[in-house]
Motif scaffolding. Sequence first.
Motif, short mmCIF file in Angstrom:
data_model
loop_
_atom_site.label_atom_id
_atom_site.label_comp_id
_atom_site.label_asym_id
_atom_site.label_seq_id
_atom_site.Cartn_x
_atom_site.Cartn_y
_atom_site.Cartn_z
N PRO A 79 -0.44 -2.75 9.37
CA PRO A 79 -0.98 -2.17 8.15
C PRO A 79 -2.42 -2.61 7.86
N PHE A 80 -3.15 -1.75 7.22
CA PHE A 80 -4.50 -2.06 6.72
C PHE A 80 -5.42 -2.69 7.77
N HIS B 57 -6.76 1.29 -4.83
CA HIS B 57 -6.58 1.33 -3.38
C HIS B 57 -7.96 1.16 -2.73
N ASN C 261 3.75 -1.38 3.26
CA ASN C 261 3.49 -0.10 2.60
C ASN C 261 4.78 0.49 2.03
N GLY D 102 0.83 -1.21 0.00
CA GLY D 102 0.00 0.00 0.00
C GLY D 102 0.86 1.25 0.00
N GLU D 103 0.23 2.34 0.40
CA GLU D 103 0.88 3.65 0.29
C GLU D 103 1.63 4.00 1.58
N ALA D 104 0.87 4.18 2.64
CA ALA D 104 1.44 4.61 3.92
C ALA D 104 0.41 4.34 5.00
N GLU E 195 -3.60 2.54 11.62
CA GLU E 195 -2.36 1.79 11.46
C GLU E 195 -1.26 2.40 12.32
#
Length: 187
Positions: free
Chosen positions: A55-56, A156, A82, A42-44, A49
Amino acid sequence: MENTLEALAARCADCQKCALGQTRTNLVFGTGNPHADLMFVGEAPGEQEDLTGTPFVGRAGQLLDKFLYAVDIERKDVYIANILKCRPPKNRDPLPEEEDACIGYLREQVRLIRPKVIVCLGRIAAMKLIKPDFKITKEHGTWFEKGNYLMTAVYHPAALLRDPRKKEDMLEDMKRIKAKLDETEAI
Ligand code: URA
């Protein structure tokens, strides 16, 4: 030092390579199966999170879980990380210098996990990992070969929350990812 994901996580734990090290609550290294065939990037980290260090796990992550379930993939079997390991203030897009400071950790994670398939979640990850001019609307679900890795990108999950009409495309892409994985495992 030992060349494992845990050793890398330990090395990264106190990272101050960019200014986000000053504002994060927790560094979000990544979670999942260290030998996964399928890795999501993913991005950040977002707010949840940053608070949990995983994450996520917020609304976008819960939606991702639903898509994994829909194509019979268990979250415990994949690895999720990420581009950035720390939350940008107010969830703004990562800055180039933050990406440059952080990307080495992700590359090291990929080298240690050696997944067969890498799926970028959203345009920021796709632009960084697949190609700088990646167009998510046109190129989601397309396969790219980079080194030993098969790569693709999907919308996303946060974009799906904003525009639920994209969910149909997401489901098709996820089915193709599952099929590709089954195919590579059969060889
Ligand atoms: N969005 C991301 O890109 N990554 C997360 O971990 C959570 C939300």
